[in-house]
Write an enzyme that holds these catalytic residues in place. Structure first.
Site, mmCIF file in Angstrom:
data_model
loop_
_atom_site.group_PDB
_atom_site.id
_atom_site.type_symbol
_atom_site.label_atom_id
_atom_site.label_comp_id
_atom_site.label_asym_id
_atom_site.label_seq_id
_atom_site.Cartn_x
_atom_site.Cartn_y
_atom_site.Cartn_z
ATOM 1 N N HIS A 9 59.796 -38.720 39.288
ATOM 2 C CA HIS A 9 60.980 -38.298 39.847
ATOM 3 C C HIS A 9 61.904 -39.323 40.045
ATOM 4 C CE1 HIS A 9 62.900 -35.822 42.911
ATOM 5 N NE2 HIS A 9 63.616 -35.891 42.287
ATOM 6 N N GLU A 19 69.818 -39.121 39.443
ATOM 7 C CA GLU A 19 69.440 -41.418 39.657
ATOM 8 C C GLU A 19 69.495 -42.151 39.406
ATOM 9 O OE1 GLU A 19 65.591 -40.171 41.509
ATOM 10 O OE2 GLU A 19 66.741 -38.504 41.023
ATOM 11 N N HIS A 54 70.131 -43.651 43.443
ATOM 12 C CA HIS A 54 69.308 -44.577 43.461
ATOM 13 C C HIS A 54 69.527 -46.105 43.077
ATOM 14 C CE1 HIS A 54 67.532 -41.729 46.335
ATOM 15 N NE2 HIS A 54 67.389 -40.647 45.265
#
Ligand SMILES: *[C@@H]1O[C@H](CO)[C@@H](O)[C@H](O)[C@H]1NC(C)=O
Ligand SMILES: *[C@@H]1O[C@H](CO)[C@@H](O)[C@H](O)[C@H]1NC(C)=O
Ligand SMILES: *[C@@H]1O[C@H](CO)[C@@H](O)[C@H](O)[C@H]1NC(C)=O
Length: 234
Positions: free
Chosen positions: A56, A103, A107
């Protein structure tokens, strides 16, 4: 109190507030998050065709969206794409790079504050490297934790991971409707320190709630006392 000790106190206060300020910006833990495609697709209404734990994300414990001008560019990870498609697939849009872009912005741009992760290639290749090193899917199988219509006790699943890696994971489930007799296994997080050494995900006295927790994902920490359903492909 002497002037000298007063001065020392002031100095100490200055130093510690400086430390607090800078520590708000630098992460101290990385969370490698795996999800189980069947469970993800139960929530998101997709059609899972993958029966192994996929990536993920790789999330630092502090910061989200750290640099909106650092655009995702898949040609910088071209050599990684075959592995990305297999290990980090976009379960909703299998041929899109949208999940990786998301992502990276959310992040990766924060992880990139560390020199070891300060490019897209470093960030994505490290995530893949950690994922393969852990090899979570094989470890679960090896200790007979496999998708099944029979429920597991939560401690069986947690025990295998803790015993094998010698650190505490964070395991998340979907808590279904009130009358359901089991929770559904969804996500497994394994944590690393900035040197990529395994670390307990929840340290004792960890008052700092990681911002990296996906509030929108619908997962929450599994209930230790409720049976766990680890769903096979439909
Ligand atoms: C799953 O389906 C997608 C398209 O629907 C395909 O691209 C992908 O290769 C499939 N994955 C597996 C493991 O069969
Ligand atoms: C944000 O990313 C851009 C593009 O890579 C870079 O030039 C800039 O220095 C970054 N800003 C910060 C604060 O890291
Ligand atoms: C993406 O990266 C490639 C390779 O580094 C570079 O040639 C290209 O200009 C970049 N594209 C954009 C839109 O920044």
């Amino acid at each position: 109190m002497s002037l000298c000790s007063l001065l020392l106190l002031c100095l100490a206060a200055t130093l510690s507030s400086g430390f607090v300020i800078s520590s708000q910006y630098m992460w101290t833990k990385l969370i490698l998050t795996h999800h189980w495609p069947s469970t993800f697709c139960t929530m998101e209404h997709c059609h899972p065709n993958i029966s192994y734990w996929t990536l993920h994300g790789l999330w630092p414990d502090k910061g989200i969206m750290c640099n909106s001008s650092w655009h995702f560019n898949s040609s910088q990870i071209e050599d990684l794409l075959p592995d990305m498609e297999k290990s980090w697939p976009d379960l909703l849009h299998p041929s899109s790079t949208g999940f990786w872009k998301y992502e990276w912005h959310k992040h990766g741009t924060c992880a990139a504050k560390a020199e070891s992760l300060n490019s897209q290639h470093k960030y994505f290749s490290k995530a893949l490297e950690l994922y393969h090193k852990l090899d979570l899917d094989s470890i679960l199988k090896k200790f007979n934790i496999v998708p099944s219509e029979n429920y597991y006790a939560f401690s069986q699943i947690e025990g295998v991971i803790e015993n094998f890696y010698s650190v505490k994971p964070k395991i998340q489930c979907i808590h279904p409707s009130k009358n359901a007799d089991a929770q559904i296994l969804g996500q497994i997080e394994i944590c690393f320190d900035p040197d990529f050494t395994l670390l307990d995900c929840e340290k004792q006295g960890d008052w700092d709630q990681p911002m990296a927790v996906d509030k929108t994902s619908g997962f929450s920490v599994c209930d230790h006392n409720m049976p766990v359903y680890y769903p096979p492909l439909p």
